[in-house]
Design an enzyme around this catalytic site. Structure first.
Site, PDB file in Angstrom:
ATOM      1  N   HIS A  75      86.761 -67.023  30.998  1.00 39.40           N
ATOM      2  CA  HIS A  75      85.564 -66.214  31.239  1.00 39.40           C
ATOM      3  C   HIS A  75      85.873 -64.729  31.426  1.00 39.40           C
ATOM      4  O   HIS A  75      86.922 -64.363  31.944  1.00 39.40           O
ATOM      5  CB  HIS A  75      84.725 -66.768  32.396  1.00 39.40           C
ATOM      6  CG  HIS A  75      85.397 -66.776  33.744  1.00 39.40           C
ATOM      7  ND1 HIS A  75      85.339 -65.714  34.609  1.00 39.40           N
ATOM      8  CD2 HIS A  75      86.124 -67.729  34.387  1.00 39.40           C
ATOM      9  CE1 HIS A  75      85.989 -66.012  35.729  1.00 39.40           C
ATOM     10  NE2 HIS A  75      86.488 -67.236  35.614  1.00 39.40           N
ATOM     11  N   ASP A  77      83.808 -62.446  33.062  1.00 40.69           N
ATOM     12  CA  ASP A  77      83.330 -61.792  34.285  1.00 40.69           C
ATOM     13  C   ASP A  77      84.277 -62.044  35.451  1.00 40.69           C
ATOM     14  O   ASP A  77      85.031 -63.015  35.467  1.00 40.69           O
ATOM     15  CB  ASP A  77      81.909 -62.262  34.633  1.00 40.69           C
ATOM     16  CG  ASP A  77      81.833 -63.765  34.908  1.00 40.69           C
ATOM     17  OD1 ASP A  77      82.469 -64.544  34.180  1.00 40.69           O
ATOM     18  OD2 ASP A  77      81.141 -64.154  35.871  1.00 40.69           O
ATOM     19  N   ASP A 105      91.738 -63.803  37.399  1.00 39.83           N
ATOM     20  CA  ASP A 105      90.677 -64.789  37.238  1.00 39.83           C
ATOM     21  C   ASP A 105      89.530 -64.098  36.543  1.00 39.83           C
ATOM     22  O   ASP A 105      88.728 -63.432  37.182  1.00 39.83           O
ATOM     23  CB  ASP A 105      90.264 -65.331  38.613  1.00 39.83           C
ATOM     24  CG  ASP A 105      89.084 -66.279  38.568  1.00 39.83           C
ATOM     25  OD1 ASP A 105      88.717 -66.684  37.467  1.00 39.83           O
ATOM     26  OD2 ASP A 105      88.540 -66.599  39.642  1.00 39.83           O
ATOM     27  N   GLU A 138      80.300 -66.653  34.349  1.00 37.21           N
ATOM     28  CA  GLU A 138      80.857 -67.912  34.880  1.00 37.21           C
ATOM     29  C   GLU A 138      80.773 -67.958  36.398  1.00 37.21           C
ATOM     30  O   GLU A 138      80.440 -68.984  36.985  1.00 37.21           O
ATOM     31  CB  GLU A 138      82.317 -68.070  34.426  1.00 37.21           C
ATOM     32  CG  GLU A 138      82.913 -69.449  34.688  1.00 37.21           C
ATOM     33  CD  GLU A 138      83.519 -69.638  36.078  1.00 37.21           C
ATOM     34  OE1 GLU A 138      83.809 -70.775  36.451  1.00 37.21           O
ATOM     35  OE2 GLU A 138      83.691 -68.631  36.811  1.00 37.21           O
TER      36      GLU A 138
HETATM   37 ZN   LIG Z   1      87.554 -68.231  37.160  1.00 37.06          ZN
END
Ligand SMILES: [Zn+2]
Length: 367
Positions: A75, A77, A105, A138
């Protein structure tokens, strides 16, 4: 085959691009360009419009007619604060300067996918058909993956790169989760003059709460009331109370049964006291549970073995795009990226883990 310097530079470029949920435009534009340069068929879907964001899911297809179709996804975002991310490298570890998250992340996942594509191109590797999806939104409810029309791509296996832990960890189970507010509406009255003409919403809630199941219900199932809000003053019988409730289970059936039982108890108790119930608790995402013998799991295990990385399957306590793709019929696993202390200012990732994950991905496509 993996070029560490290139991989790290790409990762650093991307974490410097601010991309909070629904505001992924700059990141999306960067990825559209990269995927085009790598020769993929590229498009952006309408997930941005549908979900009130400024960027859709970025999709790239690397054709291989007659071959199996593999989805690779991460993802775009990140959580906040991410306005200005200044990455710092120290002893093989990449972290932020302490004033923001890092955004490993999930840009660690994106970087590894891009490196994999570069290695395929550079070495002219044979590969399955590859569908790359960089999803939006996400972090705020798996919005992008929910909107993505994966059913139109005929995907055989999904590899989602969005778990903490060391590369080699394969998430094969994740819970189904429900969340929302349960509101009990009683009746206000002066607490000193005419308490008998009121209905104290908290009293009603208390009676129900002693009967419902909370906490650890079984090895697969949990539930919790995390926030309680109600009341105005000590001299007013509490007119309403809001309970923020969530429940999770690795079994979709168990979750459904738990919710049905819980809501029935609240309804009955409200009836007894003459109170009203409002309930907007909804299943946010369905769970999944894959056997270790499933092909999608075996493919990753074999890839790990080839590059000398130990693999292990594990279950996750939370949801990811993996939940959505499994629910849409694509057997999918969530692979660990190496991101650590995510969603905090101390977030970091080891360069070695970015390299290892990229190696695993290359072996997955080499088969
Ligand atoms: Zn994540």
């Amino acid at each position: 085959m993996i070029k560490e310097t290139r991989l790290v530079e790409n990762f650093l470029d991307m974490v410097k691009i601010s991309s909070p949920s629904k505001n992924e435009r700059a990141m999306g534009d960067y990825l559209l360009k990269v995927l085009k340069e790598l020769g993929l068929e590229v498009k952006e879907d309408n997930a941005g419009e549908v979900n009130g964001g400024n960027c859709g899911n970025i999709i790239g297809v690397l054709k291989a007619s007659g071959k199996k179709k593999y989805l690779f996804s991460a993802h775009m975002d990140t959580v906040v604060p991410c306005e200005k991310i200044v990455p710092v490298i120290e002893n093989g570890i990449i972290k932020s300067d302490g004033t923001s998250i890092l955004g490993g992340d999930d840009k660690g996942g994106i970087a590894s996918i891009i490196e994999m594509l570069r290695v395929i191109k550079e070495n002219n590797l044979e590969h399955p058909e590859i569908i790359v999806v960089f999803s939006m939104g996400e972090e705020i409810g798996l919005l992008g993956s929910k909107s993505f029309d994966i059913e139109n791509y005929g995907v055989d296996y999904g590899f989602i790169l969005d778990s903490s832990g060391k590369p080699g960890k394969i998430i094969t189970k994740a819970p189904s989760a429900a969340r929302g507010k349960i509101t009990i509406i009683g009746k206000p009255a002066h607490a000193g003059i005419s308490p008998e003409s009121g209905i104290n919403a908290l009293t009603v809630a208390a009676h129900a709460i002693t009967k419902i199941k909370l906490g650890r219900i079984d090895a697969e199932t949990t539930s919790n009331i995390g926030v309680v809000n109600g009341g105005q003053a000590t001299n007013i019988v509490m007119p309403s109370v809001e309970l923020d409730y969530e429940a999770r289970s690795l079994s979709n059936d168990k979750l459904e049964n738990l919710l049905a039982e819980t809501f029935e108890i609240f309804e009955k108790t409200c009836d007894e006291f003459g109170a009203k119930l409002e309930n907007n608790v909804q299943v946010e995402y369905p769970g999944f549970s894959l056997d270790d013998k499933e092909d999608v799991v075996k493919i990753v295990k074999i890839a790990c073995e080839k590059v000398g990385i130990e693999s292990e399957t594990a279950s996750s306590g939370g949801g990811s795009d993996t939940n959505i793709y499994n629910s849409k019929g694509v057997p999918s696993v969530n692979l660990a990226v190496g991101m650590t202390k995510v969603h905090t200012l101390e977030e970091y990732i080891e360069i070695k883990d970015l390299v290892n994950l990229s190696k695993i991905l290359v072996e997955i496509v080499k088969g």
